[in-house]
Scaffold this motif. Sequence first.
Motif, short mmCIF file in Angstrom:
data_model
loop_
_atom_site.label_atom_id
_atom_site.label_comp_id
_atom_site.label_asym_id
_atom_site.label_seq_id
_atom_site.Cartn_x
_atom_site.Cartn_y
_atom_site.Cartn_z
N ARG A 41 0.67 -4.99 -5.88
CA ARG A 41 0.64 -6.26 -5.14
C ARG A 41 0.99 -7.34 -6.16
N PHE A 42 1.95 -8.16 -5.84
CA PHE A 42 2.45 -9.16 -6.80
C PHE A 42 2.73 -10.46 -6.04
N ARG A 99 -5.28 -2.06 9.08
CA ARG A 99 -5.24 -3.54 8.95
C ARG A 99 -5.56 -4.18 10.29
N GLY A 101 0.83 -1.20 0.00
CA GLY A 101 0.00 0.00 0.00
C GLY A 101 0.86 1.25 0.00
N GLY A 143 9.44 -10.03 1.10
CA GLY A 143 10.12 -10.09 -0.20
C GLY A 143 11.58 -9.72 -0.06
N GLY A 199 5.47 -2.24 3.52
CA GLY A 199 4.99 -2.81 4.78
C GLY A 199 5.59 -4.18 5.05
N ASP A 200 4.96 -4.92 5.96
CA ASP A 200 5.57 -6.19 6.39
C ASP A 200 5.61 -7.23 5.26
N GLY A 201 4.62 -7.21 4.37
CA GLY A 201 4.66 -8.10 3.20
C GLY A 201 5.87 -7.81 2.33
N SER A 202 6.12 -6.53 2.12
CA SER A 202 7.27 -6.11 1.32
C SER A 202 8.57 -6.52 2.00
P1 ATP Z 1 0.72 -2.68 3.45
O1 ATP Z 1 0.99 -2.98 4.91
O2 ATP Z 1 0.62 -1.23 3.20
O3 ATP Z 1 -0.39 -3.47 2.85
P2 ATP Z 1 2.67 -4.59 2.56
O4 ATP Z 1 4.09 -4.43 2.12
O5 ATP Z 1 2.46 -5.39 3.81
O6 ATP Z 1 2.05 -3.13 2.66
P3 ATP Z 1 1.65 -6.77 0.90
O7 ATP Z 1 0.69 -6.75 -0.22
O8 ATP Z 1 1.43 -7.68 2.05
O9 ATP Z 1 1.80 -5.24 1.38
O10 ATP Z 1 3.09 -7.14 0.29
C1 ATP Z 1 3.62 -6.41 -0.81
C2 ATP Z 1 4.27 -7.36 -1.77
O11 ATP Z 1 5.40 -7.99 -1.13
C3 ATP Z 1 3.41 -8.49 -2.25
O12 ATP Z 1 2.51 -8.12 -3.26
C4 ATP Z 1 4.47 -9.46 -2.76
O13 ATP Z 1 4.95 -9.05 -4.03
C5 ATP Z 1 5.60 -9.26 -1.73
N1 ATP Z 1 5.54 -10.33 -0.71
C6 ATP Z 1 4.64 -10.47 0.29
N2 ATP Z 1 4.87 -11.59 1.02
C7 ATP Z 1 5.94 -12.17 0.45
C8 ATP Z 1 6.69 -13.39 0.72
N3 ATP Z 1 6.35 -14.20 1.72
N4 ATP Z 1 7.74 -13.67 -0.07
C9 ATP Z 1 8.08 -12.85 -1.09
N5 ATP Z 1 7.42 -11.73 -1.41
C10 ATP Z 1 6.38 -11.38 -0.65
#
Ligand code: ATP
Length: 319
Positions: A72-73, A171, A11, A108, A102-105
């Motif tokens: 988002r990928f 969230r 995000g 990665g 964020g934590d998802g990023s």
């Molecule tokens: P926000 O908290 O604002 O939503 P975020 O970084 O947590 O931000 P996510 O959609 O959870 O948002 O993650 C962003 C991207 O990080 C994902 O779309 C994906 O490309 C990558 N990602 C997430 N989890 C993993 C993982 N376990 N391994 C590799 N890449 C990941």
Amino acid sequence: IKKIAVLTSGGDAPGMNAAIRAVQRTGMHHGIEVYGVMHGYLGLYQNEIKLLERQDVANMLNRGGTFLGSARFPKFKEETVRQQAVENLRALDIEALVVIGGDGSYMGAKALTEMGFPCIGLPGTIDNDIPGTDYTIGYLTALNTVLEAVDRLRDTSSSHNRISLIEIMGRHCGDLTLAAAVAGGAEYVIIPEKPFDEEALITALGNPSARRKSHAIVCITENMTDTEALAKRIEERTGQEARATILGHIQRGGAPRGFDRVLASQMGVYAVELLMQGHGGRCVGIQSNQLVHHDIIEAITTMQRPFKQDLFNTFKKLV
Ligand code: ATP
């Protein structure tokens, strides 16, 4: 180190542009070429990587969103996809990557680091839900945006003796909601860190004389319940008009406030300097007004974010 790259992922958040600018300018200051990756990990995989010149980041400090784009990928969880991304970076002789997200990023970034490609994570999210930092880039700007809405809803709620439920992003983190409740003078706050007793809320709302005022502001974190349906139940049970306002993506836009510009600038400089010192697999934070860095894996797996109990106690005393 001669070449690094930067991307924004997940995000978007106000201040991401300021962080990208800080990475580019710091790189330039130290004779390092900085590449920008478009659309987060998607662009990394699709090889949308371009050299950032000084003028590419000019007039960006004050702009909301992220000019590199975000996406988002989910396929980035696949090793073969990440392998392609690393090949794209290495083909340009890029040696390290700054990931703002964020934590998802961070997951990665962790995965790339484990594959031998060093990454530094910067906390970019309005949710303030990342361990190892007191504040994330974008959080305090979003708080001000939420407050503008709360103030407006207070005006109209008090004119009409209405109960206003305001759904706020975060969230699974109640920081934005709790801070908005304190600063916006809400009567009730519903956050993931505390049990939600709907019956108790309705009973309290149904007794306006005990509240000593006829309108009420209820701040509620997204994902707690269906806020529209809750407003209907409150209206049915109390006989008082109740309306839900879901602030949604409005909270993510707008020019970053001064604090976020300063934070993003400091963190951007720090990230490049960590890479120059040979660090990888770290994430940057600010704790007790000091820039810090933590192991990115520990941050997302074992570190806890302390709940702001003091602020919750403050709220309780002020209602
Ligand atoms: P926000 O908290 O604002 O939503 P975020 O970084 O947590 O931000 P996510 O959609 O959870 O948002 O993650 C962003 C991207 O990080 C994902 O779309 C994906 O490309 C990558 N990602 C997430 N989890 C993993 C993982 N376990 N391994 C590799 N890449 C990941």
